[in-house]
Design a protein around this motif. Structure first.
Motif, mmCIF file in Angstrom:
data_model
loop_
_atom_site.group_PDB
_atom_site.id
_atom_site.type_symbol
_atom_site.label_atom_id
_atom_site.label_comp_id
_atom_site.label_asym_id
_atom_site.label_seq_id
_atom_site.Cartn_x
_atom_site.Cartn_y
_atom_site.Cartn_z
ATOM 1 N N CYS A 63 0.832 -1.205 0.000
ATOM 2 C CA CYS A 63 0.000 0.000 0.000
ATOM 3 C C CYS A 63 0.868 1.257 0.000
ATOM 4 O O CYS A 63 0.513 2.257 -0.619
ATOM 5 C CB CYS A 63 -0.910 0.012 1.223
ATOM 6 S SG CYS A 63 -2.132 -1.301 1.215
ATOM 7 N N ILE A 64 1.989 1.181 0.675
ATOM 8 C CA ILE A 64 2.903 2.328 0.727
ATOM 9 C C ILE A 64 3.439 2.635 -0.670
ATOM 10 O O ILE A 64 3.573 3.790 -1.046
ATOM 11 C CB ILE A 64 4.048 2.066 1.723
ATOM 12 C CG1 ILE A 64 3.482 1.989 3.145
ATOM 13 C CG2 ILE A 64 5.131 3.123 1.610
ATOM 14 C CD1 ILE A 64 4.473 1.521 4.182
ATOM 15 N N ASP A 65 3.730 1.595 -1.457
ATOM 16 C CA ASP A 65 4.211 1.798 -2.825
ATOM 17 C C ASP A 65 3.164 2.515 -3.675
ATOM 18 O O ASP A 65 3.504 3.349 -4.511
ATOM 19 C CB ASP A 65 4.535 0.465 -3.507
ATOM 20 C CG ASP A 65 5.671 -0.280 -2.841
ATOM 21 O OD1 ASP A 65 6.584 0.373 -2.314
ATOM 22 O OD2 ASP A 65 5.629 -1.528 -2.845
ATOM 23 N N ILE A 66 1.908 2.180 -3.485
ATOM 24 C CA ILE A 66 0.825 2.725 -4.297
ATOM 25 C C ILE A 66 0.375 4.081 -3.800
ATOM 26 O O ILE A 66 0.072 4.975 -4.577
ATOM 27 C CB ILE A 66 -0.385 1.749 -4.311
ATOM 28 C CG1 ILE A 66 0.033 0.391 -4.854
ATOM 29 C CG2 ILE A 66 -1.553 2.321 -5.090
ATOM 30 C CD1 ILE A 66 0.577 0.406 -6.260
ATOM 31 N N GLY A 67 0.300 4.243 -2.492
ATOM 32 C CA GLY A 67 -0.195 5.485 -1.920
ATOM 33 C C GLY A 67 -1.687 5.395 -1.647
ATOM 34 O O GLY A 67 -2.345 4.412 -1.971
ATOM 35 N N SER A 68 -2.211 6.442 -1.054
ATOM 36 C CA SER A 68 -3.625 6.483 -0.699
ATOM 37 C C SER A 68 -4.449 6.992 -1.871
ATOM 38 O O SER A 68 -4.007 7.864 -2.610
ATOM 39 C CB SER A 68 -3.843 7.411 0.492
ATOM 40 O OG SER A 68 -3.140 6.937 1.599
ATOM 41 N N PRO A 69 -5.659 6.477 -2.015
ATOM 42 C CA PRO A 69 -6.542 7.008 -3.058
ATOM 43 C C PRO A 69 -6.850 8.474 -2.799
ATOM 44 O O PRO A 69 -6.740 8.953 -1.676
ATOM 45 C CB PRO A 69 -7.809 6.169 -2.922
ATOM 46 C CG PRO A 69 -7.411 4.961 -2.177
ATOM 47 C CD PRO A 69 -6.264 5.367 -1.302
ATOM 48 N N ARG A 70 -7.251 9.172 -3.825
ATOM 49 C CA ARG A 70 -7.569 10.600 -3.713
ATOM 50 C C ARG A 70 -8.778 10.869 -2.830
ATOM 51 O O ARG A 70 -9.035 11.994 -2.474
ATOM 52 C CB ARG A 70 -7.861 11.180 -5.094
ATOM 53 C CG ARG A 70 -6.637 11.388 -5.916
ATOM 54 C CD ARG A 70 -7.012 12.111 -7.166
ATOM 55 N NE ARG A 70 -6.813 11.161 -8.259
ATOM 56 C CZ ARG A 70 -7.262 11.323 -9.464
ATOM 57 N NH1 ARG A 70 -7.992 12.359 -9.766
ATOM 58 N NH2 ARG A 70 -7.020 10.436 -10.392
ATOM 59 N N LEU A 77 -11.884 2.692 1.497
ATOM 60 C CA LEU A 77 -10.781 2.599 0.546
ATOM 61 C C LEU A 77 -9.432 2.371 1.221
ATOM 62 O O LEU A 77 -8.421 2.283 0.553
ATOM 63 C CB LEU A 77 -10.706 3.878 -0.301
ATOM 64 C CG LEU A 77 -11.926 4.173 -1.155
ATOM 65 C CD1 LEU A 77 -11.744 5.487 -1.890
ATOM 66 C CD2 LEU A 77 -12.191 3.063 -2.136
ATOM 67 N N GLU A 78 -9.429 2.280 2.553
ATOM 68 C CA GLU A 78 -8.172 2.069 3.260
ATOM 69 C C GLU A 78 -7.541 0.757 2.837
ATOM 70 O O GLU A 78 -8.214 -0.236 2.635
ATOM 71 C CB GLU A 78 -8.405 2.074 4.769
ATOM 72 C CG GLU A 78 -8.745 3.433 5.308
ATOM 73 C CD GLU A 78 -8.986 3.405 6.807
ATOM 74 O OE1 GLU A 78 -8.718 2.364 7.448
ATOM 75 O OE2 GLU A 78 -9.442 4.416 7.325
ATOM 76 N N CYS A 79 -6.248 0.784 2.725
ATOM 77 C CA CYS A 79 -5.503 -0.397 2.318
ATOM 78 C C CYS A 79 -4.859 -1.004 3.555
ATOM 79 O O CYS A 79 -4.247 -0.306 4.350
ATOM 80 C CB CYS A 79 -4.436 0.007 1.304
ATOM 81 S SG CYS A 79 -3.544 -1.375 0.599
ATOM 82 N N ASN A 80 -5.000 -2.296 3.706
ATOM 83 C CA ASN A 80 -4.429 -2.998 4.855
ATOM 84 C C ASN A 80 -3.490 -4.082 4.372
ATOM 85 O O ASN A 80 -3.924 -5.173 4.026
ATOM 86 C CB ASN A 80 -5.538 -3.610 5.714
ATOM 87 C CG ASN A 80 -6.446 -2.557 6.295
ATOM 88 O OD1 ASN A 80 -5.969 -1.574 6.835
ATOM 89 N ND2 ASN A 80 -7.741 -2.750 6.171
ATOM 90 N N ASP A 81 -2.218 -3.763 4.328
ATOM 91 C CA ASP A 81 -1.215 -4.761 3.953
ATOM 92 C C ASP A 81 -1.079 -5.785 5.062
ATOM 93 O O ASP A 81 -1.302 -5.496 6.231
ATOM 94 C CB ASP A 81 0.157 -4.108 3.748
ATOM 95 C CG ASP A 81 0.285 -3.441 2.411
ATOM 96 O OD1 ASP A 81 -0.369 -3.884 1.457
ATOM 97 O OD2 ASP A 81 1.045 -2.469 2.313
ATOM 98 N N VAL A 82 -0.664 -6.965 4.676
ATOM 99 C CA VAL A 82 -0.325 -7.982 5.657
ATOM 100 C C VAL A 82 0.969 -7.547 6.327
ATOM 101 O O VAL A 82 1.921 -7.135 5.657
ATOM 102 C CB VAL A 82 -0.160 -9.357 4.973
ATOM 103 C CG1 VAL A 82 0.308 -10.396 5.969
ATOM 104 C CG2 VAL A 82 -1.450 -9.762 4.306
ATOM 105 N N TYR A 83 1.007 -7.616 7.635
ATOM 106 C CA TYR A 83 2.180 -7.190 8.388
ATOM 107 C C TYR A 83 3.378 -8.074 8.060
ATOM 108 O O TYR A 83 3.294 -9.295 8.079
ATOM 109 C CB TYR A 83 1.886 -7.250 9.886
ATOM 110 C CG TYR A 83 3.082 -6.999 10.746
ATOM 111 C CD1 TYR A 83 3.653 -5.735 10.820
ATOM 112 C CD2 TYR A 83 3.662 -8.021 11.467
ATOM 113 C CE1 TYR A 83 4.754 -5.496 11.606
ATOM 114 C CE2 TYR A 83 4.766 -7.805 12.253
ATOM 115 C CZ TYR A 83 5.316 -6.540 12.322
ATOM 116 O OH TYR A 83 6.414 -6.313 13.093
#
Length: 100
Positions: A63-70, A77-83
């Motif tokens: 998610c950090i690579d992509i960034g947050s949606p506008r 729309l929150e992205c939750n990567d696997v830890y």
């Protein structure tokens, strides 16, 4: 989505969707149907984004690579990567499975 750029959606989908076939087949099938077999339907944006986010780890991105949606403020729309645990000060470069 407020503005839909179908040309760019077509370009990106022809690049990304085939790669998903090597990940979870159900995600690949959904994305293929949504982008390659049919015209993109903006009403399915939230579901489509979640399916794509579920595929990030297989694609080697976060998610950090992509960034947050506008659309800040839309918690759906929150992205939750696997830890990914940090071991000895280094992040794991391969999936870490707990073994006994």
């Amino acid at each position: 989505m407020t503005e839909v750029n179908y040309e760019m959606i077509g370009i990106y989908s022809r690049i990304v969707v085939p790669q998903l076939s090597q990940c979870r087949y159900s995600n690949y099938k959904y994305m293929k149907d949504a982008f390659l077999d049919n015209e993109y339907d903006p009403a399915k944006f939230h579901q489509t984004l979640k399916v794509l986010q579920d595929s990030y780890s297989c694609l080697g991105i976060t998610c950090i690579d992509i960034g947050s949606p506008r659309y800040a403020g839309d918690s759906s729309l929150e992205c939750n990567d696997v830890y990914t645990p940090i071991m000895a000060g280094y992040p794991a470069s391969t999936p870490v499975v707990e073994q006994s």
